[in-house]
Design a protein around this motif. Structure first.
Motif, short mmCIF file in Angstrom:
data_model
loop_
_atom_site.label_atom_id
_atom_site.label_comp_id
_atom_site.label_asym_id
_atom_site.label_seq_id
_atom_site.Cartn_x
_atom_site.Cartn_y
_atom_site.Cartn_z
N UNK A 182 0.88 -1.18 0.00
CA UNK A 182 0.00 0.00 0.00
C UNK A 182 0.92 1.22 0.00
N UNK A 183 1.36 1.59 -1.18
CA UNK A 183 2.41 2.60 -1.34
C UNK A 183 1.82 4.00 -1.18
N UNK A 184 1.44 4.28 0.04
CA UNK A 184 0.77 5.55 0.33
C UNK A 184 1.11 5.96 1.76
N UNK A 185 1.48 7.19 1.94
CA UNK A 185 1.78 7.72 3.26
C UNK A 185 2.15 9.18 3.15
N UNK A 186 2.22 9.85 4.27
CA UNK A 186 2.49 11.28 4.29
C UNK A 186 3.63 11.56 5.27
N UNK A 187 4.40 12.58 4.98
CA UNK A 187 5.50 12.94 5.87
C UNK A 187 5.02 13.12 7.30
N UNK A 188 3.82 13.68 7.45
CA UNK A 188 3.31 13.96 8.79
C UNK A 188 2.26 12.96 9.26
N UNK A 189 2.19 11.77 8.64
CA UNK A 189 1.32 10.72 9.16
C UNK A 189 1.72 10.39 10.60
N UNK A 190 0.74 10.18 11.47
CA UNK A 190 0.98 9.79 12.86
C UNK A 190 1.86 10.78 13.60
N UNK A 191 1.70 12.07 13.32
CA UNK A 191 2.56 13.08 13.93
C UNK A 191 2.43 13.04 15.45
N UNK A 192 3.54 12.96 16.18
CA UNK A 192 3.45 12.80 17.64
C UNK A 192 2.75 13.96 18.34
N UNK A 193 2.97 15.19 17.88
CA UNK A 193 2.32 16.33 18.52
C UNK A 193 0.82 16.30 18.25
N UNK A 194 0.45 16.06 17.00
CA UNK A 194 -0.97 16.01 16.66
C UNK A 194 -1.69 14.91 17.41
N UNK A 195 -1.06 13.73 17.53
CA UNK A 195 -1.71 12.61 18.22
C UNK A 195 -1.82 12.88 19.71
N UNK A 196 -0.82 13.54 20.29
CA UNK A 196 -0.90 13.88 21.71
C UNK A 196 -2.03 14.88 21.96
N UNK A 197 -2.16 15.86 21.09
CA UNK A 197 -3.25 16.83 21.23
C UNK A 197 -4.60 16.14 21.09
N UNK A 198 -4.70 15.22 20.14
CA UNK A 198 -5.96 14.49 19.95
C UNK A 198 -6.33 13.69 21.19
N UNK A 199 -5.34 13.10 21.85
CA UNK A 199 -5.62 12.36 23.08
C UNK A 199 -6.15 13.28 24.17
N UNK A 200 -5.55 14.45 24.32
CA UNK A 200 -6.03 15.41 25.32
C UNK A 200 -7.42 15.91 24.95
N UNK A 201 -7.66 16.08 23.65
CA UNK A 201 -8.97 16.53 23.19
C UNK A 201 -10.04 15.47 23.47
N UNK A 202 -9.67 14.20 23.26
CA UNK A 202 -10.60 13.11 23.60
C UNK A 202 -10.93 13.11 25.09
N UNK A 203 -9.94 13.39 25.93
CA UNK A 203 -10.20 13.49 27.37
C UNK A 203 -11.26 14.55 27.65
N UNK A 204 -11.12 15.71 27.01
CA UNK A 204 -12.09 16.79 27.22
C UNK A 204 -13.48 16.37 26.74
N UNK A 205 -13.55 15.74 25.57
CA UNK A 205 -14.83 15.33 25.03
C UNK A 205 -15.50 14.30 25.94
#
Length: 473
Positions: free
Chosen positions: A331-354
């Motif tokens: 599956x020759x597909x991906x992005x330089x910023x796939x699974x970005x650590x900062x973005x994923x950490x923010x999403x986890x904190x956002x899930x906590x708020x939700x």
């Protein structure tokens, strides 16, 4: 919903005056979705700061953020919890290449998201936003069918009024004429069906008959083209940028059944509806009663604090790939910023708020929000107010006899937006429609303020049209 925040630390060292920012933009900045006559010379309303459901423009005017940015600032502006996580994660690990390494926040977030997904959707691929999420899902469908020896099963079925993104394949699905008037699309891959908009259905047709028509149209399309040629059906549970189109009851589950019977992947585009907009992390099953093969998401996953999106893929599809005769197929597909650590950490904190209050609050105030928005239907210019959860659309109709947007209607949204802006409300005008999708933390009192301003903005627009002699209702 009350929230305690510290006072703003003030502008960053990269801030310039409003006048300087406007000048720089006109000389150097290409805005999204520009017209050729002003491309590269345009400055738009400057936003300087935000707090809760409010933003402040370059002149210091406070405005209710009616669209929550672009459907995305679900937790509200200036959440110190999210800003702090961004800083802490960046100081720990700011980036890693996803090609041959991984980071812990992305693995934890994938597990958290999988726990909220319906059916057997248990595997998450992260992207940078909604367009790349939809693009990834479409490319996965192509890869899936290639690996399974079905190289002709690639057609994609979309619908009128749809909006799925700005990348090449995702934009090819869009069902709004203005999205493709001057842009190339992958036309040979995409088949468009009728918009599921009950307000624009034939005058003599009931909602039930309209639903039957939509389902029959899909069935006939599958029969005409051949199920062996159709790879995916892609649909937003609510057509957001198409005008908050709420399709007829049971229509989407019936389409899902047809997809399952014909081995057509059902891709539910929850870029807008996911992460709280309808009171749930995902709405496909809990609100609409269907379990898709793939869900795409973005926007509210980080409440707009960091670019992140993704797709959730079912166990069944991955098991099919693992059982294939091509274990080395990539599956020759991906992005330089796939699974970005900062973005994923923010999403986890956002899930906590939700999970710890915002979702409950959103479910609590949503009926009041829709009820108050519906009161605007008594204005002569308003054709319909529709919505669900914390998203609604006021569709204005100047020519009720033809029930068709004319040139006069095209200008209505801009006029209402201008009046509301002066009164303290940012509106997202979509030609003759005004979309409201405020931050999920909005209170009943703030809903009252928002609706009152919108009522006054529409009323002033009606007065303008009457004074100019172009509308006499």
């Amino acid at each position: 919903m009350a929230s305690i925040r510290k006072a703003s630390a003030g502008p960053s060292k990269y801030e310039v005056s409003a006048e300087a920012a406007v000048d720089l933009a006109k000389r150097h900045l290409i805005q999204p979705w520009p017209y050729s006559g002003s491309i590269g010379t345009e400055a738009r309303s400057l936003i300087g700061s935000g707090d809760g459901i409010y933003i402040h423009d370059g002149e210091g005017r406070r405005l209710i953020d009616g669209p929550a940015g672009m459907w995305c600032v679900n937790a509200g502006h200036r959440r110190e919890e999210l800003a702090r996580v961004m800083y802490d994660q960046a100081m720990e690990l700011s980036y890693n290449t996803p090609w041959y390494t991984m980071n812990s926040p992305s693995a934890v977030l994938a597990e958290r998201i999988a726990g909220h997904a319906p059916g057997d959707l248990r595997h998450v691929f992260f992207t940078t936003g909604g367009s790349s999420a939809v693009e990834s899902a479409l490319r996965f469908m192509q890869f899936y069918n290639n690996v399974r020896g079905r190289s002709e099963k690639k057609l994609i079925i979309s619908r009128g009024g749809a909006y799925h993104g700005s990348t090449y394949l995702s934009a090819s699905l869009n069902g709004r004429p203005r999205d493709r008037d001057w842009m190339d699309i992958a036309g040979g891959l995409v088949v468009k069906l009728t918009s599921p908009d009950p307000f624009r259905r034939p005058a003599a047709m009931t909602i039930e008959a309209f639903s039957d028509f939509l389902v029959s149209e899909f069935e006939e399309t599958v029969e005409r083209l051949g199920a062996d040629k159709i790879g995916a059906f892609v649909a937003e549970p609510i057509q957001a940028s198409g005008g908050v189109i709420v399709s007829p009851p049971n229509y989407l589950p019936r389409i899902r059944q047809i997809c399952r019977a014909n081995d057509i992947l059902y891709i539910s585009d929850e870029v807008v509806t996911g992460f709280g907009r309808l009171g749930e992390i995902f709405a496909s099953e809990s609100v609409f009663g269907l379990s898709p093969d793939i869900i795409t998401f973005a926007k509210g996953v980080t409440s707009g604090y960091f670019p992140l999106g993704g797709m959730i893929v079912s166990d069944r599809l991955l098991a099919d790939l693992r059982r294939s005769n091509h274990p080395d197929a990539m599956y020759a597909h991906g992005l330089t910023y796939s699974s970005h650590p900062v973005g994923c950490a923010v999403a986890l904190a956002n899930l906590d708020l939700l999970e710890n209050g915002i979702l409950d609050h959103a479910r609590d105030v949503a009926p009041y929000f829709i009820e108050e928005m519906k009161t605007l239907e008594d204005l002569p210019l308003v054709g319909e107010v529709r919505g669900i959860g914390l998203m609604a659309c006021v569709e204005c109709v100047a020519d009720r006899e033809s029930n068709n947007p004319l040139q006069l209607d095209i200008e209505v949204g801009k006029r209402i937006d201008a009046h509301c802006y002066a009164l303290g409300l940012l509106v997202r005008p979509l030609i003759h429609m005004c979309v409201m999708s405020p931050p999920l933390i909005i209170t009943r009192e703030q809903i009252d303020d928002m609706v009152a301003i919108l009522r006054e903005g529409i009323s002033r627009t009606m007065e303008d049209l009457r004074r100019e002699g172009v509308w006499r209702n």
